[in-house]
Structure formats: C-alpha cells, structure tokens
Design a protein around this motif. Structure first.
Motif, PDB file in Angstrom:
ATOM      1  N   PHE A 211     129.568  35.101  88.580  1.00 49.53           N
ATOM      2  CA  PHE A 211     130.244  34.433  87.458  1.00 49.53           C
ATOM      3  C   PHE A 211     131.267  35.381  86.860  1.00 49.53           C
ATOM      4  O   PHE A 211     131.308  36.578  87.193  1.00 49.53           O
ATOM      5  CB  PHE A 211     129.216  33.970  86.417  1.00 49.53           C
TER       6      PHE A 211
ATOM      7  N   ARG B 269     127.160  33.679  81.922  1.00 50.73           N
ATOM      8  CA  ARG B 269     126.500  33.229  83.147  1.00 50.73           C
ATOM      9  C   ARG B 269     127.010  31.872  83.659  1.00 50.73           C
ATOM     10  O   ARG B 269     126.927  31.597  84.848  1.00 50.73           O
ATOM     11  CB  ARG B 269     124.995  33.143  82.882  1.00 50.73           C
ATOM     12  N   TYR B 270     127.543  31.048  82.742  1.00 44.58           N
ATOM     13  CA  TYR B 270     127.966  29.708  83.188  1.00 44.58           C
ATOM     14  C   TYR B 270     129.451  29.617  83.490  1.00 44.58           C
ATOM     15  O   TYR B 270     129.951  28.552  83.812  1.00 44.58           O
ATOM     16  CB  TYR B 270     127.513  28.666  82.158  1.00 44.58           C
ATOM     17  N   ASN B 271     130.171  30.729  83.394  1.00 39.18           N
ATOM     18  CA  ASN B 271     131.593  30.750  83.771  1.00 39.18           C
ATOM     19  C   ASN B 271     131.711  30.869  85.288  1.00 39.18           C
ATOM     20  O   ASN B 271     131.858  31.954  85.827  1.00 39.18           O
ATOM     21  CB  ASN B 271     132.321  31.962  83.158  1.00 39.18           C
ATOM     22  N   LYS B 272     131.644  29.744  85.963  1.00 48.26           N
ATOM     23  CA  LYS B 272     131.645  29.807  87.423  1.00 48.26           C
ATOM     24  C   LYS B 272     133.063  29.721  87.997  1.00 48.26           C
ATOM     25  O   LYS B 272     133.287  29.983  89.171  1.00 48.26           O
ATOM     26  CB  LYS B 272     130.790  28.682  88.004  1.00 48.26           C
TER      27      LYS B 272
ATOM     28  N   SER C 299     124.488  37.513  89.332  1.00 52.90           N
ATOM     29  CA  SER C 299     123.195  37.327  88.659  1.00 52.90           C
ATOM     30  C   SER C 299     122.128  38.018  89.484  1.00 52.90           C
ATOM     31  O   SER C 299     122.052  37.803  90.701  1.00 52.90           O
ATOM     32  CB  SER C 299     122.822  35.851  88.584  1.00 52.90           C
TER      33      SER C 299
END
Ligand code: GLU
Ligand code: ZN
Length: 290
Positions: free
Chosen positions: A98, A118-121, A132
């Motif tokens: 990420f 963590r959710y910035n893909k 991660s």
C-alpha cells in the motif's frame, strides 16, 4: 574441503566511504566461512542510495579488498544494475502493498507503523510503498545466535519497500539479491534486526532465504560501533597484512601468524582455522594502534 559451486557467500558494502576495521572483519568472516565450506565468495556493491554515496568510495573499497587478497569469485555485482528485477519484485508484492503518505512527525510516537495508510491501494505521488506484514511470525536458525523467533506485526510493522523519493528500500533490495543465489549471509549483528523482515519479503516472493550468521560488531571502548559517521579510520592498504592479522585477532583467532606472512598466507590460515563456535560473544574494543 570439497569444492561446492552451489555455495555462495557475499560481502555487500555500501559505497558511503572507505572500508574500516569493522568492515574488514565482516569481509574476512564471510570470506573464511564460505571458503571453508568449499563455496565461492562474491562482492556486491550496495549502491542504491546515491544521496549517501561518497565520491570514489566504490573504487576505494574494491582497491582495499584487492590489497587484502579478498578477491571476488564472480564479477563485482552492483545493486544499481538490478533495477529491472526490483521493479518485477515490487509488482509481485503489489497485492500485499500500500501507499503511505505519513510524515516522520506523524509516526514519531509509534514504536511500529500503526497501519494508517493500509487501505491506500492505488498509487499516490510522493508516497512510500509499504508491505503489510500481518501477523507473520518468522523463525530462523542463526548459526551464531541460535534459534530466532520474531513476531513481525508487533516487533517490526509494515515495512517500507520503496521510499518516498522513489529509491528501492534496503530491505527489499537485500531480500531480492540475497535470495537469488546466496546461500550463506555472514554479516554484523547491527544488521540482525533487519533479518526477519528480509526473510518475510523473500517468503512473499516465493524465494528461499539463505542461512544467516550474525557476527559481533567491532566497537570503540564506549560501546559505539565503528562507522563512517563517527569517522572510523580508513584501512591503510600499505599495511594489509597487519590489518588482516588485526581482523583475526578481533575475531578471537590467535595463531601462528608471523610478521612475514603474505595476505594470501594469512587468508589461507584464516580459512583453515575459521570456527563459528569459537567466536567471542563480544569483540575486544577497537583501538587505532592495536
Ligand atoms: N550494504 C549494507 C551495509 O553496508 C550491508 C548489507 C548486508 O550485509 O546486508 O551496511
Ligand atoms: Zn502511512
């Protein structure tokens, strides 16, 4: 000793300055270890960080190794020439990666990365790429330190694999390069904390980690490690045989090494007498005129 072409050790200096006694000890240890196993020894220049590179450091390092009889069995390798492979491994890790825009200040209060991004893909400009680590537990057998166990999530956290400035991070480059053909990594205990995350990256890439042996680090009497930052004296190539004798002395290898021995003779003696089990737990502190 039976030659075994499959065994490959390495010495991987960063070209941030000339070699000092601490670096010579790491070079000699990896050399004697792999040669005693019948393997080959390989020099890799870890030149992925141009802002930290010192002018002419690579030339000086190679000159010093050669003056000390430490000859690479394969052509000198440069990480700067591995860009295509690093792009490949970054892509391979994309599903677990990420993009992190956290500033140093935002992270200052956390022992490990708190997972903020963590959710910035999707790729973001000027962001670092992290992988991660989840709750992965890494165990490995260090030939000197014994069985090691690390819980990456709590001890290390999500690891930067590509820096904000676009440079490939040390851990990813090292993992990609050490897993390829290297079978034995003998290096200083200062690098020990990076080992479990490097193994994690190798596992994520489907590659087999090498065997590790982390040797004690040369320090000054106050416990500080010799480094280019604290101006550890550069090795003087004119005294190569003396320097090698000193390196063996620090490694706890005292033997019939007379003043007249050439660097080749000293290295041959070192290969025969190398024994991981006899390494001191702590090296005698460095003194410039030992
Ligand atoms: N290039 C790193 C350094 O000089 C060492 C790499 C390694 O041995 O893993 O600190
Ligand atoms: Zn972040």
């Amino acid at each position: 000793m039976v030659p075994n072409q499959k065994l490959l050790g390495r010495f991987a200096p960063s070209p941030t300055g000339p070699l000092h006694m601490g670096s010579l000890i790491a070079a000699v240890a990896s050399y004697c270890d792999i040669k005693q196993r019948g393997g080959r020894w390989h020099v890799r220049i870890d030149d992925l960080d141009p802002p930290r590179a010192a002018p002419n450091a690579t030339e000086s390092i190679l000159q010093t190794l050669s003056a000390h009889g430490l000859k690479s069995d394969l052509p000198i390798d440069y990480q700067s020439q591995h860009a295509a492979n690093y792009t490949k491994v970054l892509n391979h890790l994309a599903p677990q990666s990420f993009f992190c825009t956290c500033t140093r200040k935002q992270l200052a209060d956390f022992a490990v990365y708190p997972g903020t991004c963590r959710y910035n893909k999707k790729a973001i400009e000027n962001a670092a790429t992290r992988i991660s680590v989840g709750e992965n537990k890494i165990t490995f057998e260090d030939l000197i330190l014994g069985k090691q166990e690390h819980d990456l999530g709590t001890e290390f956290g999500d690891c930067i694999i590509r820096r904000k400035d676009g440079l490939i991070a040390y851990n990813l480059a090292t993992a990609a390069d050490d897993a390829e053909e290297i079978t034995h990594v003998v290096r200083g205990q200062d690098l020990y904390p990076t080992t479990s995350v490097q193994i994690h990256l190798m596992q994520a890439l489907g590659l087999t980690p090498p065997i590790y042996a982390h040797i004690p680090v040369l320090t000054y009497a106050d416990g500080k490690k010799l480094s280019k930052q604290n101006l550890a004296p550069a090795l003087n190539d004119a005294f190569a045989a003396n320097n090698l004798r000193d390196a063996f002395f620090y490694l706890g290898m005292h033997g019939p090494q007379t003043e007249s021995w050439s660097v080749q003779k000293l290295l041959a003696w070192g290969i025969t007498n190398w024994n991981l089990d006899n390494l001191p737990a702590k090296l005698t502190p460095f003194s410039a005129n030992s």
